[in-house]
Design a protein around this motif. Sequence first.
Motif, PDB file in Angstrom:
ATOM      1  N   TYR A  39       0.819  -1.307  -0.130  1.00  0.00           N
ATOM      2  CA  TYR A  39      -0.011   0.097   0.054  1.00  0.00           C
ATOM      3  C   TYR A  39       0.781   1.197   0.009  1.00  0.00           C
ATOM      4  O   TYR A  39       1.017   2.450   0.906  1.00  0.00           O
ATOM      5  CB  TYR A  39      -1.363   0.049   1.372  1.00  0.00           C
ATOM      6  N   VAL A  56      -6.212  -3.216  -3.884  1.00  0.00           N
ATOM      7  CA  VAL A  56      -5.699  -1.871  -2.625  1.00  0.00           C
ATOM      8  C   VAL A  56      -6.524  -2.129  -1.167  1.00  0.00           C
ATOM      9  O   VAL A  56      -6.774  -2.470   0.241  1.00  0.00           O
ATOM     10  CB  VAL A  56      -6.443  -0.752  -2.793  1.00  0.00           C
ATOM     11  N   GLN A  59      -8.169   0.519   1.509  1.00  0.00           N
ATOM     12  CA  GLN A  59      -7.116   0.858   2.446  1.00  0.00           C
ATOM     13  C   GLN A  59      -6.621   1.789   2.358  1.00  0.00           C
ATOM     14  O   GLN A  59      -6.817   2.670   1.904  1.00  0.00           O
ATOM     15  CB  GLN A  59      -5.938  -0.497   2.456  1.00  0.00           C
ATOM     16  N   GLN A  60      -5.409   2.610   3.464  1.00  0.00           N
ATOM     17  CA  GLN A  60      -4.719   3.603   2.859  1.00  0.00           C
ATOM     18  C   GLN A  60      -3.638   3.882   2.227  1.00  0.00           C
ATOM     19  O   GLN A  60      -3.537   2.553   2.397  1.00  0.00           O
ATOM     20  CB  GLN A  60      -4.115   4.622   4.024  1.00  0.00           C
ATOM     21  N   PHE A  61      -3.046   4.455   0.992  1.00  0.00           N
ATOM     22  CA  PHE A  61      -2.410   4.779   0.402  1.00  0.00           C
ATOM     23  C   PHE A  61      -1.267   5.638   0.083  1.00  0.00           C
ATOM     24  O   PHE A  61      -1.562   6.944   0.870  1.00  0.00           O
ATOM     25  CB  PHE A  61      -2.257   3.960  -1.115  1.00  0.00           C
ATOM     26  N   HIS A  76     -10.071   0.881  -5.005  1.00  0.00           N
ATOM     27  CA  HIS A  76     -10.818   2.177  -3.495  1.00  0.00           C
ATOM     28  C   HIS A  76     -10.144   2.335  -3.053  1.00  0.00           C
ATOM     29  O   HIS A  76      -9.241   1.379  -2.446  1.00  0.00           O
ATOM     30  CB  HIS A  76     -12.223   2.305  -3.824  1.00  0.00           C
ATOM     31  N   MET A  77      -9.679   3.883  -2.355  1.00  0.00           N
ATOM     32  CA  MET A  77      -8.767   3.972  -1.232  1.00  0.00           C
ATOM     33  C   MET A  77      -9.647   4.112  -0.378  1.00  0.00           C
ATOM     34  O   MET A  77     -10.605   5.281  -0.081  1.00  0.00           O
ATOM     35  CB  MET A  77      -7.970   4.087  -1.330  1.00  0.00           C
ATOM     36  N   VAL A  80      -5.505   8.839   0.585  1.00  0.00           N
ATOM     37  CA  VAL A  80      -4.350   8.722  -0.204  1.00  0.00           C
ATOM     38  C   VAL A  80      -3.214  10.222   0.170  1.00  0.00           C
ATOM     39  O   VAL A  80      -3.843  10.936   0.846  1.00  0.00           O
ATOM     40  CB  VAL A  80      -4.780   8.763  -1.409  1.00  0.00           C
ATOM     41  N   ILE A  95     -11.585   7.632  -3.571  1.00  0.00           N
ATOM     42  CA  ILE A  95     -11.124   7.758  -2.693  1.00  0.00           C
ATOM     43  C   ILE A  95     -12.067   8.058  -1.606  1.00  0.00           C
ATOM     44  O   ILE A  95     -12.417   9.502  -1.165  1.00  0.00           O
ATOM     45  CB  ILE A  95      -9.895   8.648  -1.787  1.00  0.00           C
ATOM     46  N   SER A 161     -16.672   3.785  -2.468  1.00  0.00           N
ATOM     47  CA  SER A 161     -16.414   4.912  -1.336  1.00  0.00           C
ATOM     48  C   SER A 161     -16.875   6.119  -0.641  1.00  0.00           C
ATOM     49  O   SER A 161     -17.001   7.100   0.006  1.00  0.00           O
ATOM     50  CB  SER A 161     -14.901   5.688  -2.518  1.00  0.00           C
TER      51      SER A 161
END
Length: 304
Positions: A39, A56, A59-61, A76-77, A80, A95, A161
Amino acid sequence: MGCFCVKFFGGKEMVEESETVETKQYSWDKRDRVNPEDYMVDGAISKTICRLPDSVKGQQFIIQNCKSCNIFVFDHMASVTIDDCTDCCIFLGPIKSSVFIRDCSNCRVMVACQQFRTRDCRHLEIFLCCMTQPIIESSTGMKFACFQYFYSQLEDQFQKSGLSLYNNNWSDIHDFTPVPDERNYCLLPQSCLVVFFSQEKTPSTGVRSFITKMAEGHGDCELIQSKEVNLQPAEAENILGTNIYNTFVTQGPVVGLEYNGDNICNICHNMTKGQQRIFVSHEATVAKKQIENFYNVAQMHLAI
């Protein structure tokens, strides 16, 4: 006493049973182990890096310390952060919360998010879908345009998201650190409205000459659309924000041209300098509304 205890608790048998008791597992023990490197993109130079859908999973990236890279995250995250990147092209899927870009320069970023913010950045091109007002801070040479991309999983990722396809505030930029008499950002593509007023009942000669000169001298500027229409003085005043052209609109039809390009308003002003029967938008931030109003009125007249 010792014999009694051995007999009552089963002695050796009790010890053997205790050794076979399984350790209790909790819900967090059953989760898949997360490798932080999956990530993160850190320290890449002159590489093309891609994260495919479902890689992903919300998760946070993190992207940091990259140079001259193409980075694509088609998933999708949660959030970021992009730090200390130069000369990179970065595409990010939807996001859920925020994107924070810091200390980056000469990058192009394509992103859909809930919140967007930059700090200490220079010369970024941002193609943005944002549910709230985008914010820039201590940043210069920022250029913004609307997010216009598609891949087959994108709509589903928008839903995961919590983002709407129809609420986009990409152009409503708030600058926390404005500079007097300067603008730290502009919109891409920059637009300009050029209106030609009739002289001897026709504006066509001036229009043709202007279009020809623009094509010859500024080929990178694009003519988007044009309309010829009769305006009432009140309509012209509402569109242009001034009444100084009210007399001209009573003398015949007007022709409106929408041009796009870098520094387009200054270019059109220089091309029409000294000509009284031509209106040119003062700056791109005002031109967007003037263009919208002009073509809305033109459409209403054509429908009558």
